[in-house]
Design a protein around this motif. Structure first.
Motif, mmCIF file in Angstrom:
data_model
loop_
_atom_site.group_PDB
_atom_site.id
_atom_site.type_symbol
_atom_site.label_atom_id
_atom_site.label_comp_id
_atom_site.label_asym_id
_atom_site.label_seq_id
_atom_site.Cartn_x
_atom_site.Cartn_y
_atom_site.Cartn_z
ATOM 1 N N LYS A 28 0.843 -1.193 0.000
ATOM 2 C CA LYS A 28 0.000 0.000 0.000
ATOM 3 C C LYS A 28 0.885 1.252 0.000
ATOM 4 O O LYS A 28 1.791 1.377 0.814
ATOM 5 N N LYS A 29 0.631 2.187 -0.916
ATOM 6 C CA LYS A 29 1.423 3.399 -1.003
ATOM 7 C C LYS A 29 0.987 4.405 0.059
ATOM 8 O O LYS A 29 -0.138 4.353 0.560
ATOM 9 N N SER A 30 1.878 5.329 0.386
ATOM 10 C CA SER A 30 1.594 6.280 1.457
ATOM 11 C C SER A 30 0.365 7.125 1.139
ATOM 12 O O SER A 30 -0.444 7.423 2.031
ATOM 13 N N GLY A 31 0.191 7.500 -0.142
ATOM 14 C CA GLY A 31 -0.989 8.282 -0.506
ATOM 15 C C GLY A 31 -2.271 7.505 -0.285
ATOM 16 O O GLY A 31 -3.286 8.069 0.148
ATOM 17 N N THR A 32 -2.241 6.203 -0.560
ATOM 18 C CA THR A 32 -3.401 5.345 -0.329
ATOM 19 C C THR A 32 -3.687 5.240 1.162
ATOM 20 O O THR A 32 -4.849 5.283 1.594
ATOM 21 N N ALA A 33 -2.620 5.113 1.953
ATOM 22 C CA ALA A 33 -2.792 5.041 3.409
ATOM 23 C C ALA A 33 -3.431 6.313 3.950
ATOM 24 O O ALA A 33 -4.301 6.267 4.831
ATOM 25 N N LYS A 34 -3.007 7.461 3.424
ATOM 26 C CA LYS A 34 -3.587 8.721 3.876
ATOM 27 C C LYS A 34 -5.060 8.814 3.480
ATOM 28 O O LYS A 34 -5.884 9.330 4.239
ATOM 29 N N ASP A 37 -6.993 6.830 5.881
ATOM 30 C CA ASP A 37 -7.171 7.614 7.101
ATOM 31 C C ASP A 37 -8.277 8.653 6.923
ATOM 32 O O ASP A 37 -9.094 8.874 7.836
ATOM 33 N N GLU A 38 -8.295 9.291 5.758
ATOM 34 C CA GLU A 38 -9.349 10.269 5.482
ATOM 35 C C GLU A 38 -10.719 9.604 5.501
ATOM 36 O O GLU A 38 -11.694 10.164 6.028
ATOM 37 N N ASP A 79 -6.754 4.269 -5.281
ATOM 38 C CA ASP A 79 -7.091 5.568 -4.712
ATOM 39 C C ASP A 79 -8.453 6.067 -5.184
ATOM 40 O O ASP A 79 -9.220 6.635 -4.401
ATOM 41 N N ASP A 80 -8.749 5.854 -6.456
ATOM 42 C CA ASP A 80 -10.022 6.357 -6.985
ATOM 43 C C ASP A 80 -11.213 5.691 -6.299
ATOM 44 O O ASP A 80 -12.211 6.360 -5.993
ATOM 45 N N SER A 81 -11.132 4.389 -6.065
ATOM 46 C CA SER A 81 -12.258 3.703 -5.419
ATOM 47 C C SER A 81 -12.406 4.158 -3.965
ATOM 48 O O SER A 81 -13.523 4.245 -3.453
ATOM 49 N N ILE A 82 -11.287 4.471 -3.312
ATOM 50 C CA ILE A 82 -11.364 4.960 -1.926
ATOM 51 C C ILE A 82 -11.982 6.353 -1.905
ATOM 52 O O ILE A 82 -12.802 6.680 -1.031
ATOM 53 N N ARG A 83 -11.612 7.196 -2.880
ATOM 54 C CA ARG A 83 -12.222 8.533 -2.962
ATOM 55 C C ARG A 83 -13.734 8.421 -3.168
ATOM 56 O O ARG A 83 -14.505 9.204 -2.601
ATOM 57 N N GLU A 84 -14.162 7.471 -3.998
ATOM 58 C CA GLU A 84 -15.594 7.275 -4.200
ATOM 59 C C GLU A 84 -16.276 6.842 -2.913
ATOM 60 O O GLU A 84 -17.409 7.252 -2.630
ATOM 61 N N MET A 85 -15.582 6.014 -2.127
ATOM 62 C CA MET A 85 -16.142 5.580 -0.854
ATOM 63 C C MET A 85 -16.252 6.758 0.115
ATOM 64 O O MET A 85 -17.249 6.877 0.851
ATOM 65 N N ARG A 90 -19.700 10.774 2.949
ATOM 66 C CA ARG A 90 -20.070 12.177 3.153
ATOM 67 C C ARG A 90 -21.498 12.446 2.691
ATOM 68 O O ARG A 90 -22.210 13.267 3.295
ATOM 69 N N ALA A 91 -21.940 11.772 1.647
ATOM 70 C CA ALA A 91 -23.321 11.935 1.182
ATOM 71 C C ALA A 91 -24.307 11.447 2.233
ATOM 72 O O ALA A 91 -25.371 12.054 2.432
ATOM 73 N N GLU A 92 -23.973 10.359 2.898
ATOM 74 C CA GLU A 92 -24.845 9.851 3.961
ATOM 75 C C GLU A 92 -24.900 10.832 5.131
ATOM 76 O O GLU A 92 -25.963 11.042 5.730
ATOM 77 N N LYS A 93 -23.777 11.433 5.447
ATOM 78 C CA LYS A 93 -23.764 12.425 6.519
ATOM 79 C C LYS A 93 -24.598 13.645 6.141
ATOM 80 O O LYS A 93 -25.328 14.200 6.981
ATOM 81 N N GLN A 94 -24.527 14.034 4.876
ATOM 82 C CA GLN A 94 -25.305 15.178 4.399
ATOM 83 C C GLN A 94 -26.807 14.931 4.560
ATOM 84 O O GLN A 94 -27.575 15.837 4.873
ATOM 85 N N LYS A 95 -27.232 13.682 4.378
ATOM 86 C CA LYS A 95 -28.646 13.348 4.577
ATOM 87 C C LYS A 95 -29.063 13.553 6.034
ATOM 88 O O LYS A 95 -30.188 13.976 6.309
#
Length: 531
Positions: A28-34, A37-38, A79-85, A90-95
């Motif tokens: 796992k790359k450091s950017g993916t790990a971050k 965490d996000e 990374d892209d799939s994690i960003r989608e997650m 965040r969409a659920e929180k917005q609801k």
């Protein structure tokens, strides 16, 4: 730790301390790990937004469970799939709290948790929160697999919110410690839910011998844990001249009656997950990854890797929610498989393995087991179970099992069994001395067997001639260990190394109250356990 990776959630973590460089030992790359965490911070924020809500939408729980599952070791490197997650969370929180992010009120409900606060916390607080976080990540995988089959539990779902809230906002060790054990309590309910989902959907497992030979012709290898994915693939490959082989934790699928009925479910290929880069290198077949067992594919087979569910790797073809496995099927037909039957062996040279000795079967034969104990034919039980991994020292488990006395029974489950599951240990009273109970989640079955034996002999579980020798690698092993602690089970041997996220003070608590000890040598540990 703003500008670098910090990850110590699995057994292989660098230097038995933490992965802090440009990439983790898992790849796992450091950017993916971050990003992970996000995602975790967003999940804490979502849990914070659920406070005061008595009824939550199924989509909210689904986002929490999928989000936690995504962060387990060897699940997502994309990374892209994690960003989608993250967007989904965040969409659920917005609801729940519409327009909250633009509000200046200091209520805190618009916050996402900064994971650096956890990684930089007092070591005991960090240790306790890590046990909770990694435990619920493992439990989320089990809840996910149950939900796929239509089984959910409100108490389990609500606890994810409770635990995430505490990870972000609880700072007292005295309040966190009981929550650590509650993870084990709720995980027991979650494993029971998945056991019910699997057995009511596919029937009670029955003992079966599984060949390690791959027959000539096109085939597909399926790895991971998700039985629903396997069933769907079996349906879609009927009559197409394609054989299906399990790999890793999918091996126990052969024991379920509703899956056994497919004649093209032929056998098992390979050993445990950490050997895939070698075993898949020249494989003339596609591999479908359904859960957390993915390693960064080598160029020699990257074009044969397919992912589904929350598993993802950049460049790999992903099978989405529609579950159309046509790309996998087409690849199998294109590659053609082996020209002749190929005989493969396990680590110890065996050409077949057995599985299907679930709690249903063992309890059906409880009279035979109890009588064998009473007449002295069986003098001890060993549960040698858990994850496999690449770290040196795991041959301990092979040698331990080889050296168990002839008057003992070895129960096993999860992928650590590949170290010894092709051994022939003989039988006692018509029962095999080595019994594979299934996947890691089938630890629930082992617990049921232990409780039934204790009832039969009128004693406590800790008074049984039963020893626990466990191996761990990732977060599902953490939640299972916490379940054993919740049940008060003591004197567990754990290896090949102790978790880096357990601080000296917390480790001392576990040693003093539960007798947890690191493995030493097979000879020394057997001598101590058989006293």
């Amino acid at each position: 730790m703003e500008n670098k990776m910090f990850c110590y959630q699995c057994e292989q973590t660098a230097g038995c301390s933490a992965c802090t460089g440009n990439a983790g030992v898992c790849g796992k790359k450091s950017g993916t790990a971050k990003l992970q965490d996000e995602l975790t911070g967003a999940l804490v924020g979502l849990a914070r937004a659920t406070e005061g809500s008595t009824v939550l939408a199924d989509s909210t729980y689904q986002a929490i469970i999928e989000g936690l599952f995504t962060t387990i070791t060897n699940v997502s490197f994309d990374d892209d799939s994690i960003r989608e997650m993250i967007k989904k969370v965040r969409a659920e929180k917005q609801k729940l709290v519409p327009d909250c992010s633009t509000c200046g009120s200091p209520c805190g409900r618009n916050d996402e948790y900064d994971m650096n606060q956890l990684w930089d916390a007092d070591e005991d607080i960090r240790s306790l929160k890590s046990l909770i976080l990694f435990g619920i990540r493992g439990m989320a995988a089990y809840a996910y697999h149950a939900a796929v089959l239509g089984y959910t539990d409100e108490e389990v779902n609500k606890f994810f919110c409770e635990a995430l809230f505490a990870i972000g906002y609880e700072e007292e060790a005295e309040r966190l410690l009981p929550l650590v054990l509650k993870v084990g309590e709720i995980n027991l309910k979650c494993m029971a839910l998945l056991d019910k989902a699997n057995t009511e959907t596919y029937g009670n497992p029955v003992p079966v011998t599984v060949s390690l030979t791959v027959e000539k012709g096109p085939f597909i290898v399926v790895t991971g844990h998700d039985l629903k994915d396997l069933q769907l693939l079996l349906e879609q490959t009927k009559g197409k001249g394609i054989n299906i082989y399990t790999h890793g934790e999918m091996l126990p699928a052969h024991a379920y009656p509703e899956l056994k009925k497919y004649p093209h479910l032929k056998g098992n290929f390979g050993t445990a997950w950490q050997n895939q880069q070698k075993e898949f290198a020249d494989l003339p077949a596609p591999i479908l990854f359904t859960t957390n067992c993915l390693m960064p594919p080598k160029a020699s087979y990257a074009d044969r890797v397919f992912t589904t569910e929350v598993v993802a790797f950049p460049g790999a073809v992903h099978i989405g929610e529609e579950k159309d496995f046509t790309p996998v099927i087409e690849k199998a037909l294109e590659l053609g498989g082996f020209a002749e039957n190929r005989v493969f062996t396990g680590i110890n040279g065996g050409t077949e393995v057995s599985t299907g000795f679930g709690h249903g079967f063992i309890l059906e034969n409880a009279g035979t087991v109890v009588e064998a104990v009473k007449n002295g034919a069986i003098k001890h039980f060993f549960l040698v179970a858990g994850c496999d991994g690449a770290k040196p020292g795991r041959n301990y488990y092979t040698e331990f099992v080889k050296q168990t006395p002839d008057d003992s029974i070895v129960l096993t489950l999860a992928c650590g069994k590949y170290r010894f599951n092709d051994l022939d240990l003989g039988t006692i009273g018509g029962l095999p001395r080595l019994m594979d109970m299934g996947q890691c989640n089938d630890a629930y079955g082992a617990i049921q067997v232990a409780v039934a034996l204790a009832d039969a002999f009128g004693c406590g579980v800790n008074d049984l001639p039963l020893s626990y020798v466990l191996s761990w690698y990732e977060q599902k092993a953490v939640c299972i260990l916490l379940t054993l602690l919740h049940l008060g089970i003591k004197n567990i041997r754990l290896g090949p190394s102790l978790p880096a996220f357990v601080s000296p003070n917390i480790l001392n608590f576990l040693v003093e109250n539960y007798g947890i000890a690191p493995i030493t040598t097979p000879e020394e540990d057997l001598a101590a356990l058989l006293k």
